[in-house]
Enzyme design. Sequence first.
Site, PDB file in Angstrom:
ATOM      1  N   LYS A   1      26.639  45.533  32.056  1.00 42.44           N
ATOM      2  CA  LYS A   1      25.386  44.914  32.395  1.00 42.44           C
ATOM      3  C   LYS A   1      25.427  44.251  33.765  1.00 42.44           C
ATOM      4  O   LYS A   1      24.394  44.044  34.389  1.00 42.44           O
ATOM      5  CB  LYS A   1      25.037  43.845  31.328  1.00 42.44           C
ATOM      6  CG  LYS A   1      24.911  44.423  29.912  1.00 42.44           C
ATOM      7  CD  LYS A   1      24.398  43.391  28.927  1.00 42.44           C
ATOM      8  CE  LYS A   1      25.515  42.577  28.325  1.00 42.44           C
ATOM      9  NZ  LYS A   1      26.270  43.192  27.227  1.00 42.44           N
ATOM     10  N   GLY A   2      26.613  43.861  34.223  1.00 41.08           N
ATOM     11  CA  GLY A   2      26.736  42.974  35.378  1.00 41.08           C
ATOM     12  C   GLY A   2      26.092  43.463  36.657  1.00 41.08           C
ATOM     13  O   GLY A   2      25.692  42.665  37.500  1.00 41.08           O
TER      14      GLY A   2
ATOM     15  N   GLU B   1      37.708  43.844  40.019  1.00 44.65           N
ATOM     16  CA  GLU B   1      38.751  42.835  39.854  1.00 44.65           C
ATOM     17  C   GLU B   1      40.088  43.534  39.604  1.00 44.65           C
ATOM     18  O   GLU B   1      40.700  44.030  40.552  1.00 44.65           O
ATOM     19  CB  GLU B   1      38.363  41.848  38.745  1.00 44.65           C
ATOM     20  CG  GLU B   1      39.220  40.592  38.794  1.00 44.65           C
ATOM     21  CD  GLU B   1      38.790  39.547  37.781  1.00 44.65           C
ATOM     22  OE1 GLU B   1      38.027  38.654  38.151  1.00 44.65           O
ATOM     23  OE2 GLU B   1      39.257  39.615  36.625  1.00 44.65           O
TER      24      GLU B   1
ATOM     25  N   PHE C   1      36.019  32.486  39.223  1.00 45.97           N
ATOM     26  CA  PHE C   1      35.062  33.127  38.327  1.00 45.97           C
ATOM     27  C   PHE C   1      33.656  32.844  38.837  1.00 45.97           C
ATOM     28  O   PHE C   1      33.229  31.702  38.900  1.00 45.97           O
ATOM     29  CB  PHE C   1      35.222  32.636  36.892  1.00 45.97           C
ATOM     30  CG  PHE C   1      34.471  33.501  35.930  1.00 45.97           C
ATOM     31  CD1 PHE C   1      35.039  34.668  35.450  1.00 45.97           C
ATOM     32  CD2 PHE C   1      33.172  33.191  35.562  1.00 45.97           C
ATOM     33  CE1 PHE C   1      34.324  35.511  34.601  1.00 45.97           C
ATOM     34  CE2 PHE C   1      32.453  34.024  34.711  1.00 45.97           C
ATOM     35  CZ  PHE C   1      33.042  35.179  34.235  1.00 45.97           C
TER      36      PHE C   1
HETATM   37  P1  IMP Z   1      37.938  44.708  36.140  1.00 45.80           P
HETATM   38  O1  IMP Z   1      37.886  45.791  35.097  1.00 45.80           O
HETATM   39  O2  IMP Z   1      39.089  43.751  35.923  1.00 45.80           O
HETATM   40  O3  IMP Z   1      37.898  45.229  37.547  1.00 45.80           O
HETATM   41  O4  IMP Z   1      36.702  43.772  35.881  1.00 45.80           O
HETATM   42  C1  IMP Z   1      35.496  44.093  36.359  1.00 45.80           C
HETATM   43  C2  IMP Z   1      34.404  43.530  35.483  1.00 45.80           C
HETATM   44  O5  IMP Z   1      34.725  42.230  34.958  1.00 45.80           O
HETATM   45  C3  IMP Z   1      33.197  43.331  36.350  1.00 45.80           C
HETATM   46  O6  IMP Z   1      32.376  44.474  36.304  1.00 45.80           O
HETATM   47  C4  IMP Z   1      32.537  42.132  35.761  1.00 45.80           C
HETATM   48  O7  IMP Z   1      31.602  42.533  34.785  1.00 45.80           O
HETATM   49  C5  IMP Z   1      33.645  41.339  35.110  1.00 45.80           C
HETATM   50  N1  IMP Z   1      34.073  40.242  35.978  1.00 45.80           N
HETATM   51  C6  IMP Z   1      35.207  40.158  36.704  1.00 45.80           C
HETATM   52  N2  IMP Z   1      35.266  39.016  37.398  1.00 45.80           N
HETATM   53  C7  IMP Z   1      34.128  38.346  37.106  1.00 45.80           C
HETATM   54  C8  IMP Z   1      33.583  37.080  37.554  1.00 45.80           C
HETATM   55  O8  IMP Z   1      34.154  36.329  38.360  1.00 45.80           O
HETATM   56  N3  IMP Z   1      32.367  36.752  37.042  1.00 45.80           N
HETATM   57  C9  IMP Z   1      31.678  37.546  36.178  1.00 45.80           C
HETATM   58  N4  IMP Z   1      32.143  38.735  35.741  1.00 45.80           N
HETATM   59  C10 IMP Z   1      33.366  39.123  36.207  1.00 45.80           C
HETATM   60 MG    MG Z   2      30.805  44.638  34.891  1.00 51.46          MG
END
Ligand code: IMP
Ligand code: MG
Length: 180
Positions: free
Chosen positions: A44-45, A106, A155
Amino acid sequence: MPIVRNKKIEVLFTAEQISRRNRELAEEIALGDLNDPLVISILKGSFVFAADLIRKFHKAGLSPEVEFISISSYGAGTDAGTPTVLRDVETEVKGRDILLIDDILESGGTLKFTKDLMLSRGANRVAVVALLDKSMKRSADINADYVGFECPDKFVVGYGMDVSHAFRELPFVGVVTGDA
Ligand code: IMP
Ligand code: MG
């Protein structure tokens, strides 16, 4: 400092900075080598970022198809860190040039999983645009082709990003610093 839901929010990226960067990203992407791209917003982000970026595409002369996929990395009955598809795209991706849109890169687990899924279905190529890059947190072997901003190791909330579904409505990206 904005106060929302009785929390103080420190602004990291203003609405104006994001809007300007979105226009630049759209122009970079339009000048790139994606052929008739199928744009896929990772829910959703990324929904706010995607909504703004695709309207900048129009100005930049890109007229892509736009789709959505819902990926869960956390909770929803999955092992921590194991992404799953909660809602899939409806479009055939075989032979297509794909542009994945996400809010934050991330660890890279979410985007690596989604990119590999599209390649396994026969996508011709898969490019990635992320609004924010926490490059210091990367563990998966993936990078974004287009990045809005390098993000500090905090965050962040706003502009679609949430804590327990709150703060998505903020027009800027910020960090919750404490009680107001
Ligand atoms: P990854 O799979 O570790 O790269 O995480 C990516 C997903 O984690 C992103 O698409 C976000 O939905 C969520 N995410 C990572 N860091 C944050 C943050 O600081 N705030 C809100 N959502 C985050
Ligand atoms: Mg996301």
